[in-house]
Design a protein around this motif. Structure first.
Motif, short mmCIF file in Angstrom:
data_model
loop_
_atom_site.label_atom_id
_atom_site.label_comp_id
_atom_site.label_asym_id
_atom_site.label_seq_id
_atom_site.Cartn_x
_atom_site.Cartn_y
_atom_site.Cartn_z
N LYS A 24 9.97 5.26 4.20
CA LYS A 24 9.58 4.27 5.20
C LYS A 24 8.58 3.27 4.63
N LEU A 25 7.65 3.79 3.83
CA LEU A 25 6.64 2.92 3.23
C LEU A 25 7.28 1.89 2.31
N ILE A 26 8.16 2.33 1.43
CA ILE A 26 8.76 1.40 0.47
C ILE A 26 9.67 0.41 1.17
N LEU A 27 10.39 0.86 2.23
CA LEU A 27 11.22 -0.06 3.01
C LEU A 27 10.36 -1.11 3.71
N GLY A 176 2.20 -8.92 4.76
CA GLY A 176 2.12 -8.82 3.30
C GLY A 176 0.95 -8.00 2.79
N GLY A 177 0.03 -7.63 3.68
CA GLY A 177 -1.14 -6.90 3.20
C GLY A 177 -1.58 -5.76 4.08
N PHE A 178 -0.83 -5.47 5.17
CA PHE A 178 -1.29 -4.47 6.12
C PHE A 178 -1.25 -3.05 5.57
N LEU A 179 -0.18 -2.67 4.86
CA LEU A 179 0.00 -1.28 4.47
C LEU A 179 -0.82 -0.89 3.24
N VAL A 180 -0.69 -1.64 2.15
CA VAL A 180 -1.34 -1.23 0.89
C VAL A 180 -2.18 -2.36 0.28
N GLY A 181 -2.50 -3.36 1.05
CA GLY A 181 -3.23 -4.50 0.51
C GLY A 181 -2.26 -5.58 0.06
N SER A 221 8.74 -1.35 -12.57
CA SER A 221 7.76 -0.25 -12.45
C SER A 221 8.31 0.88 -11.60
N LEU A 222 9.04 0.51 -10.54
CA LEU A 222 9.64 1.52 -9.67
C LEU A 222 10.67 2.36 -10.42
N VAL A 223 11.44 1.70 -11.28
CA VAL A 223 12.43 2.43 -12.09
C VAL A 223 11.73 3.41 -13.02
N ILE A 224 10.66 2.96 -13.67
CA ILE A 224 9.92 3.84 -14.59
C ILE A 224 9.40 5.06 -13.84
N TYR A 225 8.79 4.81 -12.68
CA TYR A 225 8.23 5.93 -11.92
C TYR A 225 9.32 6.85 -11.39
N THR A 226 10.44 6.26 -10.93
CA THR A 226 11.53 7.06 -10.38
C THR A 226 12.19 7.93 -11.44
N VAL A 227 12.31 7.39 -12.66
CA VAL A 227 12.98 8.12 -13.74
C VAL A 227 12.08 9.21 -14.31
N PHE A 228 10.82 8.86 -14.58
CA PHE A 228 9.94 9.79 -15.28
C PHE A 228 9.02 10.59 -14.36
N CYS A 268 3.83 -0.72 -5.82
CA CYS A 268 3.46 -1.21 -4.48
C CYS A 268 2.70 -2.52 -4.56
N TRP A 269 1.77 -2.63 -5.49
CA TRP A 269 0.96 -3.83 -5.57
C TRP A 269 1.74 -5.04 -6.06
N LEU A 270 2.64 -4.85 -7.02
CA LEU A 270 3.43 -5.97 -7.51
C LEU A 270 4.40 -6.47 -6.44
N VAL A 271 5.03 -5.54 -5.73
CA VAL A 271 5.98 -5.94 -4.68
C VAL A 271 5.26 -6.68 -3.56
N THR A 272 4.12 -6.17 -3.11
CA THR A 272 3.39 -6.85 -2.03
C THR A 272 2.79 -8.17 -2.51
N GLU A 273 2.41 -8.25 -3.77
CA GLU A 273 1.93 -9.52 -4.30
C GLU A 273 3.03 -10.57 -4.23
N GLY A 274 4.26 -10.16 -4.54
CA GLY A 274 5.39 -11.08 -4.44
C GLY A 274 5.57 -11.60 -3.03
N VAL A 275 5.38 -10.72 -2.03
CA VAL A 275 5.47 -11.15 -0.63
C VAL A 275 4.41 -12.20 -0.32
N CYS A 276 3.19 -11.95 -0.76
CA CYS A 276 2.09 -12.90 -0.53
C CYS A 276 2.36 -14.24 -1.20
N ILE A 277 2.89 -14.20 -2.41
CA ILE A 277 3.21 -15.44 -3.12
C ILE A 277 4.30 -16.20 -2.38
#
Length: 467
Positions: A24-27, A176-181, A221-228, A268-277
């Motif tokens: 839910k968070l990532i969605l 763009g900033g409510f959940l994780v900044g 980054s999500l791929v790296i974390y998901t794989v490893f 999380c931070w890179l994705v939300t930064e993209g939303v803000c941009i």
């Protein structure tokens, strides 16, 4: 219908090897992109109240999707903070009341919802909201001061007008900033609503390219974390298998685990930064060459994070906006103490308790404080010692020194993360005992050895003058 939806989400989460709250968070984070596009093309330069209402409704929707009826916690804090501003005005009493209430509410939330694991619950966005509302109260207080008494930074963030309830709600619940900044100021938010955050005055910002760039980095980054990530679980530290591994293996596991675990936050931070941009909030003016900058909401300096061999370099490239908030409203506001070390310790203590009440947070940030002090002394020693400066300047040795620095850097960057991720003293203590407190011993030895090495390796000024 809600139950069926939850069941489907739960099945998808299990198929992906994640929990339903994490899915839910990532969605919700990725949902920011269509919302930002809607705001760009249908609300740009529209009535400000409509934009505030859009941000409030979408933010509340995201809160309900993730936390259900527990969204009342955030709503209560937003409304009460608005009343503090209105009833107490631009006074230090308002600042102290807001600070004590918001931090007290957050800490009570931590106390009543705490478990021994990291759970995605209403306190996660609440900690982001807490800083946002306290910062708003500080900025509102500064807006009533004489301009001559403010620093340049305070002038930039001071709120001159009286915010309305819908403005405070829109600012608090901006999707763009409510959940994780990230953290951003009321002044920046109001500029966004007025359509002023753009590289082409009067037109929508050319921010789609920069936003997609951060989105792609976030997905990588999500791929790296998901794989490893699944192969490097926190729980492995507590197993007999880990305890029976050779000492070198246990030490090697820590930096690799520490590096991978951070990609969870980086994503999380890179994705939300993209939303803000994409919405325009990330616009940060133009550089000396006239090129638009989109890093106003950057929580990561990716290149620095990946390449720096210094602990302070990693710290300054990670969770940037939160660190900037603490520097602006805690560290610099304690300038009256007249002691930089005390102010820094107080700022780190605030960061620790803001994260939660578990002992692991306090151990993590106390270790960070120790590491930063030792590293600064080591850098000063190398800079002031002719012998060490000469060795470090030899071209053939630079790659070797860099690799050695990186090995030490990531071994002892992962080391403080152990209590940060394991929370309780019985867990992190078990892990530290298994590696014989190598980080504590290493940095405490350096702390006492560096002054002696300085006396040996750095010439005294009177000797230099005599020569």
């Amino acid at each position: 219908m809600a139950a069926a939806g939850g069941s489907v989400l739960n099945q998808v989460a299990e198929a992906l090897g994640a929990s339903e709250p994490a899915l839910k968070l990532i969605l919700s984070i990725f949902l920011g992109y269509p919302l930002a596009l809607f705001q760009r093309y249908f609300l740009y330069k529209k009535e400000p109240s409509h934009i505030h209402l859009f941000n409030t409704v979408t933010g509340l929707g995201i809160a309900y999707f993730n936390f259900g009826s527990q969204l009342y916690h955030s709503l209560l804090c937003v409304v009460l903070n608005f009343l503090i501003l209105r009833l107490m005005g631009r006074t230090i009493t308002a600042v102290l009341t807001s600070f004590c209430f918001q931090m007290g509410y957050l800490l009570c939330g931590y106390y009543y919802t705490a478990t021994e694991n990291y759970d995605i619950k209403w306190t996660m966005p609440q900690c982001v909201l807490t800083l946002k509302l306290i910062g708003l109260t500080f900025d509102y207080y500064d807006g009533g001061k004489e301009q001559e008494s403010l620093t340049e930074e305070q002038k930039r963030f001071a709120v001159p007008g009286v915010p309305s309830l819908i403005e405070v709600c829109g600012f608090s619940y901006y999707y763009g900033g409510f959940l994780v900044g990230p953290q951003f100021s009321m002044c920046s938010y109001l500029k966004l609503v007025r359509g002023e955050l753009t590289d082409v005055p009067g037109q929508r910002p050319n921010s789609i390219g920069p936003a997609m760039n951060r989105l792609c980095l976030g997905l990588f980054s999500l791929v790296i974390y998901t794989v490893f990530g699944p192969h490097l679980p926190d729980s492995y530290f507590l197993t007999d298998e880990f305890a029976n591994q050779p000492f070198w293996y246990r030490c090697a596991y820590i930096p690799i685990w520490g590096k991978v675990i951070l990609y969870k936050y980086v994503t999380c931070w890179l994705v939300t930064e993209g939303v803000c941009i994409l919405s325009g909030l990330g616009y940060n003016g133009k550089d000396d060459t006239g090129r638009a900058q989109w890093d106003a909401c950057a929580n990561m300096k990716v290149w620095q994070f990946e390449t720096t061999p210094l602990f302070t370099g990693t710290i300054s490239s990670f969770n940037i906006n939160t660190n900037a908030w603490v520097a602006r409203y805690i560290f610099k506001r304690l300038r009256f103490l007249g002691n930089k070390a005390i102010s820094q310790a107080a700022a780190l203590f605030f960061l620790a308790i803001w994260h939660g009440l578990h002992s692991g947070y306090f151990i993590c940030f106390s270790l960070e404080f120790l590491i930063v002090i030792v590293e600064r002394q080591a850098v000063e020693l190398i800079r002031d010692s002719p012998l060490l400066s000469h060795i470090c300047s030899i071209p053939l040795l630079r790659p070797v020194i860099y690799v050695l620095q990186q090995c030490i850097h990531w071994l002892f960057m992962g080391y403080p993360l152990i209590p940060f991720c394991l929370f309780t003293w019985d867990k992190w203590l078990k892990v530290y005992m298994s590696v014989y407190f190598i980080g504590h011993v290493f940095f405490l030895l350096l702390l006492f050895a560096l002054p002696y090495l300085r006396r040996v390796l750095v010439p005294r000024k009177d000797k230099q003058k005599s020569q």
